[in-house]
Design a protein around this motif. Sequence first.
Motif, mmCIF file in Angstrom:
data_model
loop_
_atom_site.group_PDB
_atom_site.id
_atom_site.type_symbol
_atom_site.label_atom_id
_atom_site.label_comp_id
_atom_site.label_asym_id
_atom_site.label_seq_id
_atom_site.Cartn_x
_atom_site.Cartn_y
_atom_site.Cartn_z
ATOM 1 N N GLU A 1 -5.107 -3.679 -2.265
ATOM 2 C CA GLU A 1 -6.215 -4.392 -1.636
ATOM 3 C C GLU A 1 -6.525 -5.659 -2.429
ATOM 4 O OE1 GLU A 1 -9.601 -1.885 -0.725
ATOM 5 O OE2 GLU A 1 -8.350 -0.108 -1.063
ATOM 6 N N GLU B 1 -5.949 0.325 -8.389
ATOM 7 C CA GLU B 1 -6.775 -0.188 -7.293
ATOM 8 C C GLU B 1 -8.223 -0.521 -7.690
ATOM 9 O OE1 GLU B 1 -6.604 -2.168 -4.675
ATOM 10 O OE2 GLU B 1 -5.066 -0.754 -3.996
ATOM 11 N N GLU C 1 0.825 -1.218 0.000
ATOM 12 C CA GLU C 1 0.000 0.000 0.000
ATOM 13 C C GLU C 1 0.854 1.261 0.000
ATOM 14 O OE1 GLU C 1 -3.825 1.942 2.360
ATOM 15 O OE2 GLU C 1 -3.103 -0.069 2.845
#
Length: 694
Positions: A685, A650, A573
């Motif tokens: 994610e 993402e 991240e």
Amino acid sequence: MPAGPPPDTGGDPLARERAHLSVSRAALRVMREETENLDIRDVTANWVNAAVLQAQIEERVKALADLADTPLFFGRLDFTRPPGLKDAEGAEGERFYIGRRHVHDADGDPLVIDWRAPVSTAYYQASRQRPMDVGRRRRFGYTGGELTAYEDEVLSGPGSEQSDPGTSKLLQREIERPRVGPMRDIVATIQPEQDGIVRSDLSGTVCVQGGPGTGKTAVGLHRVAYLLYAHRDRLARTGTLVIGPNRSFLSYIEQVLPALGEMEVRQATVADLVAVPGVEVRGEDDARAATVKGDARMAEVLRRALRAHVSMPTEGVVVVRGSRRWRLAVYEVEELVRELLDRDMRYGAAREALPQRLAHAVLVQMERAGEAPDDRVQATVARNAAVKATVNAVWPKVEPAKLVLRLLSDPEFLAEHAEGLLDAEEQAAILWPKPARSVKSAKWSAADAVLVDEARDLVERTHSLGHVVLDEAQDLSPMQYRAVGRRCSTGSATVLGDLAQGTTPWATRTWAEALRHLGKEEAHIEELTAGFRVPREVIAYASKLLPAIAPDLAEVRSVRESPGSLLVRHVAEDARDAAVLAACREALGHEGSIGLIAADTRVPALASALAEAGLAHLEPGTETTRESRLTLVPASLAKGLEYDYVVLDEPAAVVAGEADEPTGLRRLYVALTRAVSGLTVLHAEELPGALAAA
């Protein structure tokens, strides 16, 4: 006569074709110069005619422009006998060059045939199984506007057995050509199934369901160009319109029709169509309110509210003419009002008809009394003050915007006319939290403007065009479909979309339902499943989402294999932005356009990161150039756009940016299918849905 053999340049076929190109370009310049030098002084009766004719000449001059980077012709047909002749044994075959516009020589003989002409159909439709009297089809390859290659396909006669029936290398190269700038026409690469839709008749409405990369937008635009060629006089009178989802999309496609010589087709969004002076859209509905306002039931609520303004008379009408008085009893006036209500005319038309009906009833009395009134007397009686007063009392004038304002501001008025149509929760959802005092002060939303347009049509008929193209139609609400349908109520439409890409809460679930709201239930539905732009690996990856978002749709089968075109990479991240920048730099190392697509909430942070890294970027709708090829695209604006290379940031954030998961997954499906050469997916994610398993 068709084009004869190219000038003799020895034994080099390519040199002969280049010579024909030079001759054709010279002839086009002459055609343009002759048009520019037309003297209209002695052929116009007045300055109005002169101005109209001069404008037409100027448009013709524009259409005859020889664009340096646009091939004048892209193919050639060698017929074994004159096209269309069934009994021409031994007849000499003819040769036709197929291009974007017609070009003729000084004698009027064609050097280039317009791709829309009937004889050109064989270029797109002929095959070895159905040669259509074509012996040889030749495709041309260009580099920087220069003719550099050709490729032959023998369809009948000697050599057809040895001809390679595989995919044309030149055709493949043209399909895969890097994209810089706005959308290009596909006139050189139209496939048989696309050509059938393009050439379908003007009288019928066509709905095209097409997955990513199947060319549905290009098919719709080329159909407009074809219809303008085949029915120019009719469409010049009735008009044509292309409707897109947003301004970015319209900017992207705006050069396609001019490149095909069509300069007069208007382009608009639905918001443009329903715009009304004084109704300024500066508010925004939540998903619930927008869904209810977009529901077709609102049309009946508006109709009831409008008709409620009509009241039965409480007294008769007395018309004084000279020394005579003519009286219409209350029941006579009531009968005329009820007759107009029963006819269900538009409110404004009925209001205009009522004074004429009242005047006619007075004239009947005059005739019975021995007078002989004429039409002038009826017109005078219709303007009588007593008649006007009765009309204003019984059938008052209604402003559409004020009607909608009252519905959305007055709970009791809404409840009265929505009874049995909208439940209490739905009524509460669409009522404005703070009632507006005037049309000008109201914070109208986009859905409100569509309601005003519906009300306006109930009062006065909306002008209908000859043909409308509606692209990305899957995202329209029923009320928006009705708004578009009014613009082609006496014409036809081409409806384009992909149910899997519906990303609004009210997105279309079936085309049959959408066409019913459009008023085109008889439309023919076509499905394009062959993909030509998106690589096979990319579309197969995106199609993992289809069972969750559109289980009834067939998966697009791309004809393009491009090993290495898909890269899915997990990153930490805290290293995500750096990975995005690196991927953009890598993509910029290739030729063509680059789209960095991200959830809307991520766009500001990525814009800052790009600026700090010295990577200049454009906004959607801004034309890319060779010097500026990177565009930062919010996921909400990606629909309909294409880039050679896409970096998708993402995916989970793209899904989370929508009101519910199915809509978010459809938004992700759109983002995944914008690439035509390579796609890089970066995620910190977990990937959503079926992509995680893939």
